[in-house]
Design a protein around this motif. Sequence first.
Motif, short mmCIF file in Angstrom:
data_model
loop_
_atom_site.label_atom_id
_atom_site.label_comp_id
_atom_site.label_asym_id
_atom_site.label_seq_id
_atom_site.Cartn_x
_atom_site.Cartn_y
_atom_site.Cartn_z
N GLY A 15 0.80 -1.21 0.00
CA GLY A 15 0.00 0.00 0.00
C GLY A 15 0.84 1.27 0.00
O GLY A 15 1.92 1.33 -0.59
N LYS A 16 0.32 2.30 0.69
CA LYS A 16 0.99 3.60 0.72
C LYS A 16 2.36 3.53 1.37
O LYS A 16 3.29 4.21 0.96
N SER A 17 2.47 2.71 2.42
CA SER A 17 3.76 2.62 3.09
C SER A 17 4.81 1.98 2.17
O SER A 17 5.99 2.31 2.24
N ALA A 18 4.40 1.09 1.27
CA ALA A 18 5.33 0.49 0.31
C ALA A 18 5.86 1.55 -0.66
O ALA A 18 7.04 1.54 -1.01
N ALA A 19 4.98 2.45 -1.09
CA ALA A 19 5.41 3.52 -1.99
C ALA A 19 6.42 4.42 -1.31
O ALA A 19 7.43 4.81 -1.91
N ARG A 20 6.17 4.77 -0.04
CA ARG A 20 7.14 5.60 0.70
C ARG A 20 8.46 4.85 0.88
O ARG A 20 9.53 5.42 0.73
N TYR A 21 8.36 3.57 1.19
CA TYR A 21 9.56 2.75 1.41
C TYR A 21 10.46 2.78 0.18
O TYR A 21 11.68 2.91 0.28
N GLU A 22 9.86 2.67 -1.01
CA GLU A 22 10.64 2.72 -2.24
C GLU A 22 11.41 4.02 -2.37
O GLU A 22 12.51 4.04 -2.91
N LEU A 23 10.84 5.10 -1.85
CA LEU A 23 11.53 6.40 -1.91
C LEU A 23 12.66 6.48 -0.90
O LEU A 23 13.74 6.95 -1.22
N TYR A 24 12.41 6.04 0.32
CA TYR A 24 13.42 6.26 1.36
C TYR A 24 14.41 5.12 1.54
O TYR A 24 15.38 5.25 2.28
N LYS A 25 14.24 4.02 0.84
CA LYS A 25 15.16 2.90 1.05
C LYS A 25 16.58 3.22 0.56
O LYS A 25 17.52 2.52 0.91
N LYS A 26 16.73 4.30 -0.19
CA LYS A 26 18.05 4.72 -0.66
C LYS A 26 18.81 5.54 0.39
O LYS A 26 19.98 5.84 0.22
N ALA A 27 18.12 5.91 1.46
CA ALA A 27 18.72 6.77 2.49
C ALA A 27 19.89 6.09 3.19
O ALA A 27 19.87 4.88 3.43
N THR A 28 20.88 6.91 3.51
CA THR A 28 22.04 6.41 4.26
C THR A 28 22.17 7.09 5.62
O THR A 28 23.02 6.73 6.41
N THR A 29 21.32 8.11 5.85
CA THR A 29 21.30 8.80 7.15
C THR A 29 19.85 9.05 7.55
O THR A 29 18.95 9.01 6.72
#
Length: 102
Positions: A15-29
């Motif tokens: 759902g919506k949390s999966a879409a957000r996860y795809e955006l922030y999974k690249k974060a290193t900090t």
Amino acid sequence: QNLAIAVAQTNPKSGKSAARYELYKKATTTQGFLKLGGSRADLQNDLVRDHIKLQDGSDWREHAIVVAALEARAQKIQAQQQGKSGEDEPPGGDRPDNDSTS
């Protein structure tokens, strides 16, 4: 506080949390996580579920950003519970200013 993090690259959400996860999974900090669309609640949730790990190996519960997320979530839940308790009261309630005899 800007902590180094490692986000699991396999998206465990839907759902919506999966879409957000795809955006922030690249974060290193943690700051990068927030800038990429993750919320403090996402951060706390993903740390608890081991989708995110702190790079320095420290316990996430010791860091202010996570503590702040936990406190904000607790306040939100408390406000929701207080709102629900008010829904069960009959109209007019037992307030002294609601005198139906006048």
